[in-house]
Each structure stands twice: as C-alpha cells, then as structure tokens.
Design an enzyme around this catalytic site. Sequence first.
Site, PDB file in Angstrom:
ATOM      1  N   ALA A  63     -39.735  49.127   2.204  1.00 19.23           N
ATOM      2  CA  ALA A  63     -41.061  49.046   3.281  1.00 19.23           C
ATOM      3  C   ALA A  63     -39.848  47.511   4.112  1.00 19.23           C
ATOM      4  O   ALA A  63     -38.735  46.730   4.112  1.00 19.23           O
ATOM      5  CB  ALA A  63     -41.916  47.845   3.099  1.00 19.23           C
ATOM      6  N   GLY A 108     -39.829  50.111  -1.330  1.00 12.55           N
ATOM      7  CA  GLY A 108     -41.076  50.882  -0.636  1.00 12.55           C
ATOM      8  C   GLY A 108     -40.671  52.532  -0.687  1.00 12.55           C
ATOM      9  O   GLY A 108     -41.100  53.539  -1.308  1.00 12.55           O
ATOM     10  N   GLU A 111     -40.943  53.495  -4.322  1.00 13.18           N
ATOM     11  CA  GLU A 111     -41.906  53.564  -4.300  1.00 13.18           C
ATOM     12  C   GLU A 111     -42.178  55.017  -4.080  1.00 13.18           C
ATOM     13  O   GLU A 111     -42.781  56.161  -4.008  1.00 13.18           O
ATOM     14  CB  GLU A 111     -42.982  52.302  -3.990  1.00 13.18           C
ATOM     15  CG  GLU A 111     -42.909  51.623  -4.957  1.00 13.18           C
ATOM     16  CD  GLU A 111     -43.395  49.651  -4.136  1.00 13.18           C
ATOM     17  OE1 GLU A 111     -44.557  50.059  -4.593  1.00 13.18           O
ATOM     18  OE2 GLU A 111     -43.293  50.174  -2.823  1.00 13.18           O
ATOM     19  N   GLU A 131     -38.552  43.150  -4.682  1.00 12.32           N
ATOM     20  CA  GLU A 131     -39.642  42.784  -3.974  1.00 12.32           C
ATOM     21  C   GLU A 131     -39.879  41.429  -4.076  1.00 12.32           C
ATOM     22  O   GLU A 131     -40.185  40.333  -2.913  1.00 12.32           O
ATOM     23  CB  GLU A 131     -41.441  43.494  -3.585  1.00 12.32           C
ATOM     24  CG  GLU A 131     -41.022  44.422  -2.967  1.00 12.32           C
ATOM     25  CD  GLU A 131     -40.837  45.772  -3.585  1.00 12.32           C
ATOM     26  OE1 GLU A 131     -40.066  45.892  -4.273  1.00 12.32           O
ATOM     27  OE2 GLU A 131     -41.021  47.035  -3.480  1.00 12.32           O
TER      28      GLU A 131
HETATM   29  C1  LIG Z   1     -47.509  45.411   2.529  1.00  9.51           C
HETATM   30  C2  LIG Z   1     -46.771  46.395   1.582  1.00  9.51           C
HETATM   31  C3  LIG Z   1     -45.376  46.422   1.246  1.00  9.51           C
HETATM   32  C4  LIG Z   1     -44.994  47.856  -0.119  1.00  9.51           C
HETATM   33  C5  LIG Z   1     -44.690  46.880  -1.075  1.00  9.51           C
HETATM   34  C6  LIG Z   1     -42.754  47.291  -0.643  1.00  9.51           C
HETATM   35  C7  LIG Z   1     -42.631  45.965  -0.305  1.00  9.51           C
HETATM   36  C8  LIG Z   1     -41.067  46.580   0.104  1.00  9.51           C
HETATM   37  O1  LIG Z   1     -40.077  47.252  -0.369  1.00  9.51           O
HETATM   38  S1  LIG Z   1     -40.326  45.363   0.481  1.00  9.51           S
HETATM   39  C9  LIG Z   1     -38.452  45.228   0.999  1.00  9.51           C
HETATM   40  C10 LIG Z   1     -37.410  45.613  -0.582  1.00  9.51           C
HETATM   41  N1  LIG Z   1     -35.966  45.676  -0.553  1.00  9.51           N
HETATM   42  C11 LIG Z   1     -35.685  44.805  -0.567  1.00  9.51           C
HETATM   43  O2  LIG Z   1     -35.666  43.721  -0.623  1.00  9.51           O
HETATM   44  C12 LIG Z   1     -34.143  45.352   0.581  1.00  9.51           C
HETATM   45  C13 LIG Z   1     -33.725  45.058   1.575  1.00  9.51           C
HETATM   46  N2  LIG Z   1     -32.289  45.272   2.225  1.00  9.51           N
HETATM   47  C14 LIG Z   1     -30.865  44.487   1.522  1.00  9.51           C
HETATM   48  O3  LIG Z   1     -30.601  43.844   0.570  1.00  9.51           O
HETATM   49  C15 LIG Z   1     -29.755  45.277   2.000  1.00  9.51           C
HETATM   50  O4  LIG Z   1     -29.892  45.642   3.313  1.00  9.51           O
HETATM   51  C16 LIG Z   1     -29.070  46.403   1.294  1.00  9.51           C
HETATM   52  C17 LIG Z   1     -28.452  45.981  -0.486  1.00  9.51           C
HETATM   53  C18 LIG Z   1     -29.761  47.583   0.660  1.00  9.51           C
HETATM   54  C19 LIG Z   1     -27.749  46.706   1.658  1.00  9.51           C
HETATM   55  O5  LIG Z   1     -26.667  45.863   2.127  1.00  9.51           O
HETATM   56  P1  LIG Z   1     -26.360  46.616   3.287  1.00  9.51           P
HETATM   57  O6  LIG Z   1     -25.045  47.810   2.948  1.00  9.51           O
HETATM   58  O7  LIG Z   1     -25.273  44.990   3.619  1.00  9.51           O
HETATM   59  O8  LIG Z   1     -26.695  46.566   4.328  1.00  9.51           O
HETATM   60  P2  LIG Z   1     -27.188  45.171   5.728  1.00  9.51           P
HETATM   61  O9  LIG Z   1     -27.884  44.466   5.111  1.00  9.51           O
HETATM   62  O10 LIG Z   1     -26.519  45.168   6.987  1.00  9.51           O
HETATM   63  O11 LIG Z   1     -28.848  46.413   6.490  1.00  9.51           O
HETATM   64  C20 LIG Z   1     -27.908  46.837   7.210  1.00  9.51           C
HETATM   65  C21 LIG Z   1     -29.399  46.908   8.340  1.00  9.51           C
HETATM   66  O12 LIG Z   1     -30.807  47.215   7.888  1.00  9.51           O
HETATM   67  C22 LIG Z   1     -31.933  46.848   8.016  1.00  9.51           C
HETATM   68  N3  LIG Z   1     -32.249  45.995   6.312  1.00  9.51           N
HETATM   69  C23 LIG Z   1     -32.189  46.965   5.352  1.00  9.51           C
HETATM   70  N4  LIG Z   1     -32.663  46.770   4.661  1.00  9.51           N
HETATM   71  C24 LIG Z   1     -34.331  46.703   5.571  1.00  9.51           C
HETATM   72  C25 LIG Z   1     -35.888  46.156   4.957  1.00  9.51           C
HETATM   73  N5  LIG Z   1     -36.280  46.790   3.613  1.00  9.51           N
HETATM   74  N6  LIG Z   1     -36.791  46.015   5.649  1.00  9.51           N
HETATM   75  C26 LIG Z   1     -35.787  45.648   7.801  1.00  9.51           C
HETATM   76  N7  LIG Z   1     -34.296  46.381   7.730  1.00  9.51           N
HETATM   77  C27 LIG Z   1     -33.780  46.100   6.467  1.00  9.51           C
HETATM   78  C28 LIG Z   1     -30.495  45.337   7.877  1.00  9.51           C
HETATM   79  O13 LIG Z   1     -31.699  44.191   8.322  1.00  9.51           O
HETATM   80  C29 LIG Z   1     -29.668  45.587   8.799  1.00  9.51           C
HETATM   81  O14 LIG Z   1     -30.172  45.438   9.983  1.00  9.51           O
HETATM   82  P3  LIG Z   1     -28.778  44.680  11.342  1.00  9.51           P
HETATM   83  O15 LIG Z   1     -28.819  43.213  10.597  1.00  9.51           O
HETATM   84  O16 LIG Z   1     -29.747  45.279  12.304  1.00  9.51           O
HETATM   85  O17 LIG Z   1     -27.410  45.409  11.452  1.00  9.51           O
END
Ligand SMILES: CCCCC/C=C/C(=O)SCCNC(=O)CCNC(=O)[C@H](O)C(C)(C)COP(=O)(O)OP(=O)(O)OC[C@H]1O[C@@H](n2cnc3c(N)ncnc32)[C@H](O)[C@@H]1OP(=O)(O)O
Length: 257
Positions: A63, A108, A111, A131
């Site tokens: 998400a 997500g 999921e 999460e």
């Molecule tokens: C309200 C209902 C909720 C339902 C339940 C679901 C909840 C969730 O899913 S919470 C999210 C769970 N996921 C995470 O915690 C993963 C988050 N991401 C990471 O940890 C890392 O991005 C990575 C390990 C997946 C990859 O790392 P890396 O290769 O270093 O790439 P970047 O971190 O630089 O990511 C590139 C770019 O993408 C943006 N981004 C990545 N994941 C998300 C995300 N889940 N949400 C929003 N944005 C995300 C990241 O911020 C980068 O953006 P910029 O900084 O603009 O380049």
Amino acid sequence: METVETKIENGIGWIILNRPDKLNAINLKMLEELEEVTKNFEENNDVKVIIFTGNGKAFSAGADISQFKELNSISAWNFAKKGRRVMDYIESVSKPTIAMINGYALGGGLELALACDFRIAAEEASLGLPEINLGIYPGFGGTQRLVRAIGKAKAMELMMTGDKIPAKEAERIGLVNKVVSLSSLKEETIKFAGKLMEKSPIALAILKHVILYGNDSPLLDGLNMESLGWGVAFSTEDEKEGVNAFLEKRKAIFKGK
Ligand SMILES: CCCCC/C=C/C(=O)SCCNC(=O)CCNC(=O)[C@H](O)C(C)(C)COP(=O)(O)OP(=O)(O)OC[C@H]1O[C@@H](n2cnc3c(N)ncnc32)[C@H](O)[C@@H]1OP(=O)(O)O
C-alpha cells in the site's frame, strides 16, 4: 487507466500494475482501477485466465505509505475495508487468476498475490508482510489468507517479524506455486495459464468456488457444496464432451457450455 495497464492476448487478460517509479505501491486510485479492470475481465468472454503482474522491478511494494500521513482511525478503517473488498472481489472471480511475481511482493502487494489462485515468482523476487515495521499490520486480508495458505506458525513469523523472504524460501513454505528465472517468468506463466485454458471453464469455476468457500465452512457444509457442485457439472455440455472424449480415446475440447 492511470495506474494499471491491461491487454488481452490469446485468452489471457493481463492486469499490469503501473507505478514503476513507486514500485507499484497501491494507492486509492489503483485499488479502484484494479476493481474496475478485474470486473471487465470477469465479464469478457475472450478472457479465460487473468494474470496480475507489475511493471519495472516490483510486483508491488505494498500500500502507498505516503497516503497513510492523512489517515485517522476512521479513514484508515475505511481504506482497509475498501482494500479488503477489492481483494475479496479478486479472490471471488470465477476465472482462474495468477500473480506473476516479477520482483518485490510486499505488504498489500503480497496480499493482492494471496487473493489470486496461483503465485508464480521469479528467483529474484522478495516476498513479505513488513507492515509491522510501520507500527501497523496487514489490512488487505493478509492476516487471514496467509494463515490459510501456509499455516499459523510460519504466517505469524512472517507477519510479526516483518522479514522478507526470497522466492525459493516462499516456494518451500508453500507461499508460491513455482519459482523460475526472471527471463523465463512470462513464458512459464503463460504455459501454466495454457494448461488451465484447456479445461472446462465451468468445471474450473465451480471447483474454485467449492475449494474457496467450502474450506472456510464447517466440513459438512463444504462436503455438501462439493456434492451439489458435482451434480451441477453434469448439466453441462463440457461434462458430456469430457466423458465422451475419454471413451472415444481423443482429447476433449471444452466450449464452456
Ligand atoms: C490502510 C490499508 C492498508 C492495507 C495494508 C497494507 C499495508 C502496506 O502494504 S504498508 C507497506 C508495506 N511495504 C513496505 O513497507 C515496503 C516499503 N518499501 C521498501 O521498503 C523499499 O522501497 C524496498 C525494500 C521495497 C525497495 O527499496 P529500494 O530498491 O531501495 O527502492 P526505494 O525505497 O528507493 O523505492 C523506490 C521508490 O518507491 C517508493 N516506494 C516504495 N515502496 C513504497 C510504498 N509501499 N509506498 C509508497 N512509496 C513506496 C519509494 O519511496 C521510492 O520513491 P522516491 O523516494 O520518490 O524515489
């Protein structure tokens, strides 16, 4: 569509998450579009199997965390309910669904993959429900579907540690059906979809319903669902074709009638 791409090729309806610069993070718009395109494919007779995948290096990193800043308890609850409704809908589609996991499938994103019938992953993919590291927990159905998919002990470990696991480990614990190289992922997934497309779509739809909803019911209800559905299959031309083809020593050609 702003956040997903779609195409239909040789009976396969492709739904491609398309926010590669954000690792296909699922925002509200994407949830709405996922629901809409899945409904379109459910109703389109040219689509026999639906494949979900992602553009770029991720299936989906979950998400969209940037949207969480604006949420309070009520709006978060509503967001989770909406996400859950979309995942429930995807799970309930009468056609077979496959998550083709090309990279990260986190939160997500995993999921969504869990709402699909099958998961085929690239060796390079990394899967997890991180999460808990954000002070929350899975909210698109993961707390329930992961336990049912891999059992309580491993599911609790993944959700409570937030650890990501490589595709091979995901295969070992039964979270994914198959792991292949990234270069052969599309070909292998299409091959798998091809096997499903040879079957009677009606028998597949009834079977899917019986497996999904039967297993979430008391044993007797599930068994009753199985017998009733089995009877319904005998009202189809496909059943006649399947039985005749066997007796005539030829390959069955199912028409979905
Ligand atoms: C309200 C209902 C909720 C339902 C339940 C679901 C909840 C969730 O899913 S919470 C999210 C769970 N996921 C995470 O915690 C993963 C988050 N991401 C990471 O940890 C890392 O991005 C990575 C390990 C997946 C990859 O790392 P890396 O290769 O270093 O790439 P970047 O971190 O630089 O990511 C590139 C770019 O993408 C943006 N981004 C990545 N994941 C998300 C995300 N889940 N949400 C929003 N944005 C995300 C990241 O911020 C980068 O953006 P910029 O900084 O603009 O380049």
